[in-house]
Design a protein around this motif. Structure first.
Motif, PDB file in Angstrom:
ATOM      1  N   ARG A  61      33.171  15.237  25.766  1.00  0.00           N
ATOM      2  CA  ARG A  61      31.964  15.933  26.220  1.00  0.00           C
ATOM      3  C   ARG A  61      31.178  15.142  27.259  1.00  0.00           C
ATOM      4  O   ARG A  61      30.874  15.649  28.341  1.00  0.00           O
ATOM      5  N   ASP A  62      30.893  13.914  26.942  1.00  0.00           N
ATOM      6  CA  ASP A  62      30.113  13.097  27.872  1.00  0.00           C
ATOM      7  C   ASP A  62      30.832  12.921  29.197  1.00  0.00           C
ATOM      8  O   ASP A  62      30.216  13.025  30.261  1.00  0.00           O
ATOM      9  N   VAL A  81      32.994  14.845  30.614  1.00  0.00           N
ATOM     10  CA  VAL A  81      32.946  16.093  31.380  1.00  0.00           C
ATOM     11  C   VAL A  81      31.579  16.277  32.021  1.00  0.00           C
ATOM     12  O   VAL A  81      31.471  16.610  33.205  1.00  0.00           O
ATOM     13  N   GLN A  82      30.546  16.033  31.263  1.00  0.00           N
ATOM     14  CA  GLN A  82      29.200  16.244  31.807  1.00  0.00           C
ATOM     15  C   GLN A  82      28.896  15.278  32.937  1.00  0.00           C
ATOM     16  O   GLN A  82      28.258  15.641  33.925  1.00  0.00           O
ATOM     17  N   LYS A  83      29.379  14.062  32.791  1.00  0.00           N
ATOM     18  CA  LYS A  83      29.165  13.083  33.858  1.00  0.00           C
ATOM     19  C   LYS A  83      29.933  13.485  35.096  1.00  0.00           C
ATOM     20  O   LYS A  83      29.460  13.357  36.214  1.00  0.00           O
ATOM     21  N   LEU A  84      31.157  13.963  34.869  1.00  0.00           N
ATOM     22  CA  LEU A  84      31.990  14.419  35.985  1.00  0.00           C
ATOM     23  C   LEU A  84      31.259  15.489  36.782  1.00  0.00           C
ATOM     24  O   LEU A  84      31.159  15.426  38.012  1.00  0.00           O
ATOM     25  N   ILE A  85      30.755  16.466  36.059  1.00  0.00           N
ATOM     26  CA  ILE A  85      30.069  17.577  36.717  1.00  0.00           C
ATOM     27  C   ILE A  85      28.799  17.100  37.417  1.00  0.00           C
ATOM     28  O   ILE A  85      28.539  17.446  38.565  1.00  0.00           O
TER      29      ILE A  85
END
Lengths: 181, 181
Positions: free
Chosen positions: A163-164, A166-170
């Motif tokens: 989750r983290d 992915v969110q950082k990626l975005i």
DNA sequence: ATATTTATGTCAGCCATGTTGACATATTTC
DNA sequence: GAAATATGTCAACATGGCTGACATAAATAT
């Protein structure tokens, strides 16, 4: 119209608290809706891709390279959760046909950093445009905080450990695209 | 925690009104989140299915037959949007191995109505349980109307022409399962 | 009553995209 | 200099899509 059928059913989602006793009733509606929504979500790009003799695999690679330029091959493998051999096949085609280029890493010259060409960007944006149309159409039928609600739901559906990342990626890609907003 | 990263960004979704002028910025976050969420959503069942030497195709068939007993083969083809040859392959295995049975239609004896066996139901429910756990976990992290919000969003993402059919399918199965509630 | 259409099954082959395992090369790090 | 790392590649295989052709039984239409 027509969305009264389902939405008027009571929520027996088992989400709140299934305190131990007997097995919870499956959350049928969301299970099935995820299937149908995703099926249609990927179908628009498929039609365009077919004209280029490309498939979904090409789309995924092109998407992430376009959205996250300078990605390492290893990053892409991690994101897509496929093997390098699978990736290699489609990536090679995208490179050979001039949609993607690979540049030697400056610090680490073993790395092949991935970038889209203008041609690659054009295709990537066209496909993203189709998916955006669908999403925008959907959000347009819902309330003003529907975007936020959908985002939260989808994030929560991702594996806790990913989750983290992915969110950082975005978030990172988002910053890169609009440098100072 | 950790969901402040994204959710604090402004909504420039282009949903409300992109009055003609220039191409709207793609809705990157939902495009990518749909990919990641779906990727993880189908991954739990995959592990279990592997132990039975089954794949996603078997899962989809088993799911719909379990959830909508008495389905015609033609209905299943319509729902899955695949060819009868593709369906035939996996359906045959499910029948041969005793997960699904086919009964002659009463009115129309050409039809082969599909039903799960107890063995088939057990597997279907086990897989649905895994997906329910994920969904319930997600909904549990969100507000009380998250289920409703997710449902509305996913319904709106479905092709307009298939939307009603899908909702009726779900509603019908829902009624059948709990005859008088 | 026969002809046609419909629901389903099946054979054969192709394609896209996933997998494993082994090995090669260049570069960085210890 | 040796070992670890990033990447590429060859070969073989599995799954699950696809098309096209053809078969059968039952329902429906003429």
């Amino acid at each position: 119209m027509a969305d009264i059928n389902i939405s008027s059913l009571p929520d027996r989602s088992a989400a709140q608290a299934d305190q131990g006793s007997h097995p919870a009733e499956p959350i049928w509606d969301l299970i099935e809706l995820l299937f149908f929504a995703y099926r249609d979500f990927v179908s628009d790009p498929d039609d365009v891709l077919a004209k280029f003799s490309f498939g979904r695999a090409h789309h995924r690679v092109l998407h992430f390279v376009n959205r996250h330029p300078g990605m390492k091959v290893a990053d892409l493998l991690e994101v897509l959760k496929i093997t390098k051999q699978s990736l290699g096949r489609v990536l090679k085609q995208l490179v050979d046909q001039g949609y993607v280029v690979q540049k030697e890493g400056e610090n680490d010259r073993r790395q092949r950093l991935l970038y889209v060409t203008p041609k690659g960007e054009a295709l990537a944006m066209r496909l993203a445009g189709l998916q955006t149309e669908r999403i925008a159409r959907a959000l347009g039928q819902l309330g003003p905080n529907a975007h936020e609600a959908a985002r939260r739901f989808l994030v929560a559906m991702i594996d806790a450990d990913g989750r983290d990342g992915v969110q950082k990626l975005i978030a990172r890609a988002d910053r890169a695209r609009r440098p100072r907003s």
